[in-house]
Design an enzyme around this catalytic site. Structure first.
Site, PDB file in Angstrom:
ATOM      1  N   HIS A 737       0.837  -1.207   0.000  1.00 23.56           N
ATOM      2  CA  HIS A 737       0.000   0.000   0.000  1.00 23.56           C
ATOM      3  C   HIS A 737       0.868   1.253   0.000  1.00 23.56           C
ATOM      4  O   HIS A 737       2.070   1.201   0.275  1.00 23.56           O
ATOM      5  CB  HIS A 737      -0.940  -0.001   1.205  1.00 23.56           C
ATOM      6  N   ARG A 747      -2.570  16.548   7.473  1.00 23.10           N
ATOM      7  CA  ARG A 747      -3.265  15.306   7.794  1.00 23.10           C
ATOM      8  C   ARG A 747      -2.470  14.566   8.868  1.00 23.10           C
ATOM      9  O   ARG A 747      -1.241  14.462   8.787  1.00 23.10           O
ATOM     10  CB  ARG A 747      -3.395  14.442   6.544  1.00 23.10           C
TER      11      ARG A 747
END
Length: 756
Positions: A737, A747
């Site tokens: 991933h 974030r």
């Protein structure tokens, strides 16, 4: 000779027949009708003890006449030394009108510290069986003159010494005893009766004896180990295990008044296993029938650094009680908490009737501060109740204040306990030195196996006091200061014993006439409802930016309530979980508050790694796929974080990865910061874990744009992570991933590589 033998045998048979068939055989005396029993007691004031005595008397329908009500008490401090002669004088006056009633049985007993455990029929039957004209209660201890011990008649079995707290006899004989009184009100009543009893001539002439084996009278002083509660189908009794008797009159003489309070929680039928509490709804104040709610002063005491204080104030704000009827007094002894109080006041300054804060700059002791709060209600005639609450009390029941007011007791507290422990805000008993002792029913009350209203010797943390009680029984003030006792113990002792300042100084016998008798105010604890809990203030470290985050061990329930997502439990009941990609599970775990505080804690620490390959924090000092992060270990949070994984992540693992049992261990636990300026994304990689969690700590489109996670094998992305939700996915082999670019804003995610 044979003839004489025959005559002798025949005469014996005749006598035997006459004995068997004679109609002149003595029959047992007829039972005395209960109407012929009169109870005489002395009480100058309607104390809680007196009202309890009358309640037990009325339960059994005794005919009671009270002597001396409303008179000044001049009989001395009988709880601490000699005195009580006023009782004999009043009895003497009452007996003048009863002296010629030969069939009248008079029972004279104390009232403040005595209850009935049986009815008139039983007491009369036992009195008849004693076969004497006057029967005194018996005691195993001699008082007040030990020199008279040798003058008492010896007894083979039973208690040897006289106690004047209970006397029963025929009226003419009682009269002959008390007519001999010619002393003063502050002389000793028991010494007077003792001198009459130990006189052999008087004892014989007046046909007196003692209730040696506690058939009628049970004095508790020196005999607590002899008695226990006997639960019957319809009645709870006190049983004397030494003499196997069921006494009718139970007397808490000497220093046993608190034990009598314990017994009276059950006797005569106050509480039993079949019906529970029989008196809990007595004297209830029905708020629905009032034109307006009573005025309440809420005293809040912050005496040490206390976790979850904003939540405490929120619970105060959400109590289901009209806020215009609440005045708030806050004593804060901690500079650390000034910011919390200031914020609450700014947001709610117009909610309550008044809001007063006394801060650490006043340098008040706990006792002084608590006296100040109580005095505000005491001096305000419009103050109907004073509700004292320490900051370590979490009232989860919004009806608490209403429920306490409705019980209509002088002093009452709600049961609150510490999570998973037997620690509570009351003691069921006291040791001889006045400190904690566990009563036999303490655990059952704490665990709510016995539910009711309990007369107790000590309470703390949270309680309600009637304003009228503060202006009458507790009007002398300064109740929170007494020697070296802590404030709560001082209040409870002063309330129980109702001592004046002169009494505390061990008064001399010459000053007895200036004193009043002890008239303790009963303190009640109710566990009829689940009211809330106590939080632990031990080991509360205030050196962090958000200190409550560290309370996962000390106060797990409050930690979970504050920091775990409100829908977390639905994962297991309603399957609130999503699978956005194969074997990638998405579920709620953190509250908004948890996310915000973790981010704040990291930014307060500030030492972000910068996403460099060289990393001395890890084994080998080199990270192949670095992130701009701060490890939990760096802020001293690794132990707490691993506990969070075991408590809240492991159960989910078992649900989604069937048959896999996680160790709940991780070496790498960190918060990642993505920004376009520093590190916007993370290249494709496998995690060094069996499975990984990735918790979003802020919100897309509000705090940042872009971001997300893409799983290459399945060409599947999770691009809109919800704040407080966690992704859970395998770490090796199957789930390559990458972190998608954050295009704007910042974030934050919390990551753990579990079971590496």
């Amino acid at each position: 000779m044979e003839y004489l033998k025959f005559c002798f045998v025949f005469s014996c048979w005749v006598k035997f027949a006459l004995c068997v068939f004679s109609t002149d055989t003595p029959q047992p005396p007829a039972a005395i009708p209960k109407e012929k029993l009169l109870v005489l007691t002395v009480a100058t004031e309607e104390t809680d003890g007196f009202l309890r005595f009358m309640k037990s008397a009325n339960y059994f329908k005794y005919n009671v006449k009270v002597l001396g009500m409303g008179e000044p008490w001049k009989g001395g401090d009988v709880g601490r030394s000699i005195g009580g002669g006023q009782k004999v004088r009043l009895l003497k006056e009452a007996m003048e009108a009863l002296a010629d009633q030969e069939d009248l049985v008079v029972l004279t007993v104390d009232s403040y510290d005595l209850i009935f455990a049986g009815g008139p029929e039983e007491i009369l039957r036992k009195f008849q069986q004693a076969n004497h004209k006057v029967l005194f209660a018996a005691d195993g201890l001699i008082w007040p003159d030990k020199k008279l011990a040798d003058k008492y008649p010896s007894v083979r079995s039973g208690k040897r010494y006289l106690n004047s707290g209970g006397i029963i006899g025929y009226a003419p004989f009682i009269n002959k005893v008390v007519t001999q009184w010619n002393l003063h009100d502050n002389d000793d009543d028991q010494l007077f009766y003792t001198k009459i009893y130990v006189d052999p001539l008087q004892r014989h002439t007046l046909n007196m004896t003692l209730d040696h084996k506690c058939q009628i009278f049970q004095n508790l002083n020196g005999a607590i180990d002899e008695v226990l509660l006997k639960f019957g189908t319809n009645l709870v009794r006190v049983r004397n295990t030494v003499y196997d008797s069921l006494p009718v009159v139970v007397h808490g003489n000497g220093n046993t008044k608190m034990y009598l309070n314990h017994l009276a929680n059950y006797v005569p039928n106050t509480w039993n296993y079949e019906h529970g509490c029989s008196h809990c709804d007595d004297d209830i104040l029905d708020l629905s029938q009032l034109k307006e709610y009573p005025n309440v002063l809420v005293g809040v005491f912050i005496e040490q650094p206390t976790p979850f204080l904003p939540e405490f104030f929120h619970r105060l704000l959400t109590l289901d009680y009209p806020k215009d009827k609440l005045k708030v007094f806050v004593h804060n002894n901690e500079v650390y908490h000034e910011k919390h109080i200031q914020k609450f006041w700014e947001e709610n300054r117009n909610v309550f009737n008044t809001f007063k804060v006394v801060g650490p700059e006043e340098n008040l002791s706990q006792g002084e501060a608590r006296n100040m709060g109580m005095d505000i209600c005491r001096t305000d005639v419009t103050c109907d109740f004073y509700f004292s609450m320490d900051s370590d009390v979490m009232l989860t029941n919004r009806q608490t204040l209403k429920l306490l007011v409705e019980q209509n007791r002088k002093i009452i507290g709600p049961l609150v306990t510490r999570h998973g422990k037997l620690w509570s805000n009351f003691w069921g008993g006291l040791s001889l030195d006045g400190y904690y002792a566990r009563s036999e029913d303490y655990i059952d009350i704490v665990q709510r196996k016995r539910v009711g209203l309990w007369n107790i010797p000590f309470m703390a943390h949270v309680y309600l006091v009637k304003g009228s009680t503060l202006r009458n029984e507790l009007k002398e003030r300064n109740y929170f200061v007494l020697g070296k006792l802590d404030p709560d113990m001082a209040l409870c002792r002063n309330s129980r014993e109702m001592t004046s300042h002169r009494e505390k100084d061990s008064p001399s016998p010459e000053s007895f006439h200036m004193l009043r008798p002890p008239k303790g105010v009963f303190m009640y604890m109710t566990n009829r409802h689940d009211f809330g809990r106590l939080i632990s203030t031990a080991n509360y470290n205030t050196s962090h930016y958000n200190n409550d985050l560290w309370q996962i061990f000390e106060n797990p329930t409050d930690w979970k309530e504050k920091y775990i997502h409100s829908n977390y439990s639905r994962i297991f009941t309603e399957n609130v979980m999503e699978e956005p990609c194969p074997d990638v599970f998405w579920f709620p775990v953190f509250s908004q508050k948890a996310c915000d505080e973790i981010v704040e804690e990291m930014e307060h620490y500030g030492s972000w790694s910068g996403g460099k390959n060289e990393d001395k924090r890890i084994s080998g000092g080199y990270e192949t796929v670095p992130t701009d992060d701060i490890h939990m270990k760096q802020i001293g949070y690794e132990k707490e974080w691993l506990h969070f994984i075991r408590e809240f992540i492991s159960p989910v693992t078992l649900k989604v990865f069937s048959g896999y049992f996680t160790k709940g261990y991780a070496v790498m636990n960190f918060v990642v910061k993505y920004t376009p300026e520093r590190q916007a994304y993370l290249r494709p990689h496998h995690d060094s874990s069996t499975f990984t969690i990735n918790i979003a700590l802020n919100a897309k489109d509000t705090d940042f744009q872009g971001g997300g996670c893409r799983f290459h094998r399945y060409n599947c992305s999770v691009a809109s992570q919800r704040k407080g939700w966690s992704l859970m996915h395998p770490g090796r082999l199957t789930h390559l991933h990458e972190g998608l670019p954050t295009t704007n804003g910042t974030r934050y995610i919390a990551v753990s590589f579990i079971d590496p």
